[in-house]
Scaffold this motif. Structure first.
Motif, PDB file in Angstrom:
ATOM      1  N   PRO A 174      -4.348   4.983  13.460  1.00 26.56           N
ATOM      2  CA  PRO A 174      -4.446   6.513  13.068  1.00 26.56           C
ATOM      3  C   PRO A 174      -5.638   7.032  13.202  1.00 26.56           C
TER       4      PRO A 174
ATOM      5  N   GLY B 267       0.896  -1.145   0.252  1.00 26.99           N
ATOM      6  CA  GLY B 267       0.115   0.045   0.071  1.00 26.99           C
ATOM      7  C   GLY B 267       0.830   1.265  -0.051  1.00 26.99           C
TER       8      GLY B 267
ATOM      9  N   TRP C 163      -5.199  11.149  10.147  1.00 24.51           N
ATOM     10  CA  TRP C 163      -4.054  11.816   9.710  1.00 24.51           C
ATOM     11  C   TRP C 163      -4.451  12.683   8.364  1.00 24.51           C
TER      12      TRP C 163
ATOM     13  N   GLY D 163       1.376   5.807   2.643  1.00 25.83           N
ATOM     14  CA  GLY D 163       2.573   5.080   2.043  1.00 25.83           C
ATOM     15  C   GLY D 163       3.541   6.003   1.450  1.00 25.83           C
TER      16      GLY D 163
ATOM     17  N   ALA E 246      -5.780  -1.006   2.162  1.00 23.82           N
ATOM     18  CA  ALA E 246      -6.936  -1.407   2.621  1.00 23.82           C
ATOM     19  C   ALA E 246      -8.153  -0.495   1.692  1.00 23.82           C
TER      20      ALA E 246
ATOM     21  N   PHE F  61      -1.801   7.512   0.353  1.00 21.43           N
ATOM     22  CA  PHE F  61      -1.471   8.753   0.954  1.00 21.43           C
ATOM     23  C   PHE F  61      -0.438   8.496   2.202  1.00 21.43           C
TER      24      PHE F  61
ATOM     25  N   TYR G 279     -16.095  -2.088   7.888  1.00 22.97           N
ATOM     26  CA  TYR G 279     -14.851  -1.730   8.173  1.00 22.97           C
ATOM     27  C   TYR G 279     -14.152  -1.886   9.388  1.00 22.97           C
TER      28      TYR G 279
ATOM     29  N   ASP H 162       2.139  -2.044  -4.489  1.00 25.21           N
ATOM     30  CA  ASP H 162       0.681  -1.406  -4.730  1.00 25.21           C
ATOM     31  C   ASP H 162       0.447  -1.676  -6.043  1.00 25.21           C
TER      32      ASP H 162
ATOM     33  N   PHE I   1      -1.487  -1.610   9.915  1.00 27.45           N
ATOM     34  CA  PHE I   1      -2.216  -0.500  10.003  1.00 27.45           C
ATOM     35  C   PHE I   1      -3.725  -0.625  10.007  1.00 27.45           C
ATOM     36  N   SER I   2      -4.077  -0.361  11.384  1.00 26.94           N
ATOM     37  CA  SER I   2      -5.516  -0.494  11.699  1.00 26.94           C
ATOM     38  C   SER I   2      -6.245   0.984  11.442  1.00 26.94           C
TER      39      SER I   2
ATOM     40  N   GLY J 123       1.775   3.072  -2.492  1.00 26.93           N
ATOM     41  CA  GLY J 123       1.207   4.058  -3.387  1.00 26.93           C
ATOM     42  C   GLY J 123       0.296   4.985  -2.799  1.00 26.93           C
TER      43      GLY J 123
ATOM     44  N   CYS K  93     -10.462   2.368   2.690  1.00 28.16           N
ATOM     45  CA  CYS K  93     -10.694   3.149   3.977  1.00 28.16           C
ATOM     46  C   CYS K  93     -11.125   4.215   3.781  1.00 28.16           C
TER      47      CYS K  93
ATOM     48  N   ILE L 291      -2.327  -7.549  -3.709  1.00 28.29           N
ATOM     49  CA  ILE L 291      -2.031  -8.806  -2.829  1.00 28.29           C
ATOM     50  C   ILE L 291      -3.289  -9.676  -2.575  1.00 28.29           C
ATOM     51  N   LYS L 292      -4.568  -9.380  -3.368  1.00 23.62           N
ATOM     52  CA  LYS L 292      -5.590 -10.506  -3.220  1.00 23.62           C
ATOM     53  C   LYS L 292      -5.164 -11.748  -3.945  1.00 23.62           C
TER      54      LYS L 292
ATOM     55  N   TYR M 282      -1.135   0.973  -7.602  1.00 25.15           N
ATOM     56  CA  TYR M 282      -1.017   2.218  -8.404  1.00 25.15           C
ATOM     57  C   TYR M 282       0.330   2.700  -7.892  1.00 25.15           C
TER      58      TYR M 282
HETATM   59  N1  NAD Z   1      -5.374   8.225   6.552  1.00 18.96           N
HETATM   60  C1  NAD Z   1      -5.880   8.097   7.884  1.00 18.96           C
HETATM   61  O1  NAD Z   1      -6.296   9.091   8.679  1.00 18.96           O
HETATM   62  C2  NAD Z   1      -6.259   6.599   8.235  1.00 18.96           C
HETATM   63  C3  NAD Z   1      -7.095   6.601   9.564  1.00 18.96           C
HETATM   64  C4  NAD Z   1      -7.186   5.357   9.804  1.00 18.96           C
HETATM   65  C5  NAD Z   1      -6.943   4.242   9.223  1.00 18.96           C
HETATM   66  N2  NAD Z   1      -5.806   4.405   8.364  1.00 18.96           N
HETATM   67  C6  NAD Z   1      -5.248   3.121   7.638  1.00 18.96           C
HETATM   68  O2  NAD Z   1      -4.061   3.468   7.241  1.00 18.96           O
HETATM   69  C7  NAD Z   1      -3.844   2.639   5.978  1.00 18.96           C
HETATM   70  C8  NAD Z   1      -3.591   3.610   4.843  1.00 18.96           C
HETATM   71  O3  NAD Z   1      -4.415   4.471   4.692  1.00 18.96           O
HETATM   72  P1  NAD Z   1      -4.295   5.877   3.465  1.00 18.96           P
HETATM   73  O4  NAD Z   1      -5.186   6.775   4.263  1.00 18.96           O
HETATM   74  O5  NAD Z   1      -2.963   5.909   3.120  1.00 18.96           O
HETATM   75  O6  NAD Z   1      -5.240   5.171   2.308  1.00 18.96           O
HETATM   76  P2  NAD Z   1      -4.704   5.168   0.878  1.00 18.96           P
HETATM   77  O7  NAD Z   1      -6.315   4.507   0.182  1.00 18.96           O
HETATM   78  O8  NAD Z   1      -4.453   6.187   0.246  1.00 18.96           O
HETATM   79  O9  NAD Z   1      -3.766   3.868   0.597  1.00 18.96           O
HETATM   80  C9  NAD Z   1      -4.114   2.589   0.634  1.00 18.96           C
HETATM   81  C10 NAD Z   1      -3.201   1.964  -0.522  1.00 18.96           C
HETATM   82  O10 NAD Z   1      -3.419   0.735  -0.705  1.00 18.96           O
HETATM   83  C11 NAD Z   1      -3.258   0.333  -1.905  1.00 18.96           C
HETATM   84  N3  NAD Z   1      -4.250  -1.200  -1.920  1.00 18.96           N
HETATM   85  C12 NAD Z   1      -5.353  -1.308  -1.500  1.00 18.96           C
HETATM   86  N4  NAD Z   1      -5.688  -2.827  -1.756  1.00 18.96           N
HETATM   87  C13 NAD Z   1      -4.546  -2.997  -2.233  1.00 18.96           C
HETATM   88  C14 NAD Z   1      -4.346  -4.711  -2.917  1.00 18.96           C
HETATM   89  N5  NAD Z   1      -5.259  -5.380  -2.716  1.00 18.96           N
HETATM   90  N6  NAD Z   1      -3.080  -4.593  -3.266  1.00 18.96           N
HETATM   91  C15 NAD Z   1      -2.132  -3.780  -3.365  1.00 18.96           C
HETATM   92  N7  NAD Z   1      -2.504  -2.481  -3.048  1.00 18.96           N
HETATM   93  C16 NAD Z   1      -3.758  -2.419  -2.318  1.00 18.96           C
HETATM   94  C17 NAD Z   1      -4.449   1.240  -2.577  1.00 18.96           C
HETATM   95  O11 NAD Z   1      -4.125   1.172  -4.039  1.00 18.96           O
HETATM   96  C18 NAD Z   1      -3.745   2.596  -2.083  1.00 18.96           C
HETATM   97  O12 NAD Z   1      -2.588   3.162  -2.780  1.00 18.96           O
HETATM   98  C19 NAD Z   1      -5.201   1.884   5.862  1.00 18.96           C
HETATM   99  O13 NAD Z   1      -4.954   0.681   6.037  1.00 18.96           O
HETATM  100  C20 NAD Z   1      -6.121   2.540   6.480  1.00 18.96           C
HETATM  101  O14 NAD Z   1      -7.260   1.799   6.915  1.00 18.96           O
HETATM  102  C21 NAD Z   1      -5.571   5.405   7.700  1.00 18.96           C
END
Ligand code: NAD
Ligand SMILES: O=c1ccn([C@@H]2O[C@H](COP(=O)(O)OP(=O)(O)O[C@H]3OC[C@](O)(CO)[C@H]3O)[C@@H](O)[C@H]2O)c(=O)[nH]1
Length: 389
Positions: free
Chosen positions: A212, A24, A215, A30, A98, A28, A185, A49, A137-138, A26, A100, A77-78, A51
């Motif tokens: 988190p 993941g 964020w 990450g 995820a 936000f 979720y 990722d 990451f939860s 790629g 999310c 990863i599926k 993307y």
């Molecule tokens: N941003 C926040 O405030 C926040 C809050 C609570 C939890 N989280 C957790 O943090 C993690 C990252 O969040 P984020 O905000 O960066 O989200 P995001 O959607 O920007 O990043 C998730 C990345 O995972 C990749 N991804 C999803 N499924 C995939 C798969 N099957 N194979 C490969 N890549 C895959 C997506 O393409 C995406 O780039 C998540 O687990 C989210 O639940 C984030």
């Protein structure tokens, strides 16, 4: 730029360069974590990722100072047999992958549950079987609603922190009924937390769980119709940014009464780097990562973003900057909400000495400056095009 000076951990011991499998990478969070690691450490990243748009600037060209320390693998990863091999090649796996975005939880509950539980299972299993460390990451959403939300509106106990501050090792997880699919979720995230924790207890998996608390910062989500689907509904920062860029009123769901604490992505990433480099202090722990000082209602967030954006863009705010919408109209059937989210900071403070620094005004100022620079022209173009019916 990563210096050649030896990095030391919080106990003064030298930190050896690690190979990190970041799933993941790629997204936000990450993209910011990759930037931080490449700029400030000598660690190597296997970035997985589907993307890579948000980390393109780190991958090209080959002349970048960190070339050779980041390798992108386009993997879902599926279904990809390369996953276990990449985890085996690494010292540490960080799983960020995820679905999310709340708009998906009640409208695509199956995809949400598969993504957050089923797809995360093999990652935990491969780490456990191969003796590899995992940072999973939860979310703060595992707490659900506060105990205080069940008290009468005028109860003085609602002011008592015991009824609303969220503690990793004490607060219950309170979700709505099954028809309220919003909680698909949170429930999937809770179960994978329990599984990772049990792998630690029964099979010795070295793990850290991150929760988190909202964020936010540059590169979060997408602007509908510019770098994401026109009908897509991102998280609140991008929804409100989109409305400000288009000079449309910001939509307040169910009166905008819910409360959130927002933390700047750059502060939060500091906490993750501390976890990466201090395994003896981070392993076996669940960490809230948020900023308890940045609490607002969603209505207050809308007002503050409107004021900050007027400064940034030089354009006056609309006379009526917000509009009320029902959650059913905005998210559809099955939506429900967390009322309030204040993280208790005792554990992260004790283990890693981490504290957030950036005020809400300052983080909105830098984030909306980025949004304006990145999207204002593109939005003008999109809005000047005739709409197809
Ligand atoms: N941003 C926040 O405030 C926040 C809050 C609570 C939890 N989280 C957790 O943090 C993690 C990252 O969040 P984020 O905000 O960066 O989200 P995001 O959607 O920007 O990043 C998730 C990345 O995972 C990749 N991804 C999803 N499924 C995939 C798969 N099957 N194979 C490969 N890549 C895959 C997506 O393409 C995406 O780039 C998540 O687990 C989210 O639940 C984030
Ligand atoms: O246009 C809008 C969009 C949203 N709202 C309301 O804002 C609150 C926050 O919404 P959002 O940031 O989209 O998401 P949540 O905070 O509810 O949930 C996230 O928290 C962490 C995470 O796990 C991952 O990011 C995710 O589940 C909310 O009350 C919306 O109703 C609005 O009024 N107008």
């Amino acid at each position: 730029m990563a210096s050649s000076v030896v990095r030391v951990d919080l106990d003064g011991k030298p930190i050896n360069p690690l190979t990190i499998c970041m799933i993941g990478a790629g997204g936000f969070i990450g993209s910011h974590l990759c930037e931080k690691i490449l700029n400030e450490t000598q660690h190597k990243i296997l970035a997985l990722d589907v993307y890579n748009d948000k980390i393109k600037h780190l991958l090209e060209p080959d002349s970048l100072p960190w070339a050779g320390r980041i390798q992108f693998h386009r993997i879902n990863i599926k279904h990809d047999s390369r996953l276990e091999g990449l985890i085996k090649m690494s010292d540490l796996t960080i799983n960020l992958a995820a679905i999310c975005t709340p708009a998906d939880y009640n409208t695509r509950p199956l995809d949400t549950i598969y993504s957050n539980f089923i797809d995360a299972l093999p990652v935990a299993k491969y780490c456990s079987e191969n003796g590899k460390r995992l940072i999973h990451f939860s979310t703060c959403e595992v707490y659900g609603k506060t105990i205080g939300s069940f008290l009468p509106k005028d109860s003085p106990l609602r002011q008592d922190p015991a009824y609303y501050v969220l503690k990793e090792d004490a607060s219950p997880c309170i979700f709505g009924s099954i028809e309220k699919q919003r909680w698909s979720y949170a429930c999937a995230k809770q179960l994978i937390e329990r599984l990772v924790y049990a792998e630690g207890a029964e099979n010795g998996l070295e793990f850290t769980i991150v929760r988190p608390f909202n964020w936010i910062g540059p590169r979060m989500d997408f602007i509908p119709g510019v770098d994401g689907p026109s009908e897509g509904v991102p998280r609140v920062l991008a929804c409100f940014s989109n409305a400000l860029l288009r000079r449309e009123p910001l939509k307040l769901v169910d009166g905008g009464e819910s409360q959130r604490t927002f933390v700047y992505i750059k502060d939060a990433i500091e906490a993750v780097l501390l976890m990466i480099e201090n395994p003896s202090r981070a392993n076996g722990h669940i960490f809230n990562v948020g900023n308890p000082n940045n609490e607002v209602t969603v209505r207050q967030l809308a007002e503050m973003m409107t004021a900050v954006y007027a400064n940034v863009s030089g354009e006056p705010a609309l006379e009526e900057p917000t509009v009320d919408v029902s959650s059913k109209e905005f998210y559809g059937e099955g939506y429900d909400d967390s009322d309030k989210r204040i993280p208790d900071m005792t554990i992260i403070n004790r283990q890693l000495g981490w504290n957030p620094k950036t005020s809400l005004w300052d983080l909105l100022d830098s984030t909306l400056t980025y949004q304006h620079k990145t999207y204002a022209e593109a939005i003008k173009k999109v809005m000047s095009q005739p709409t197809t019916s």
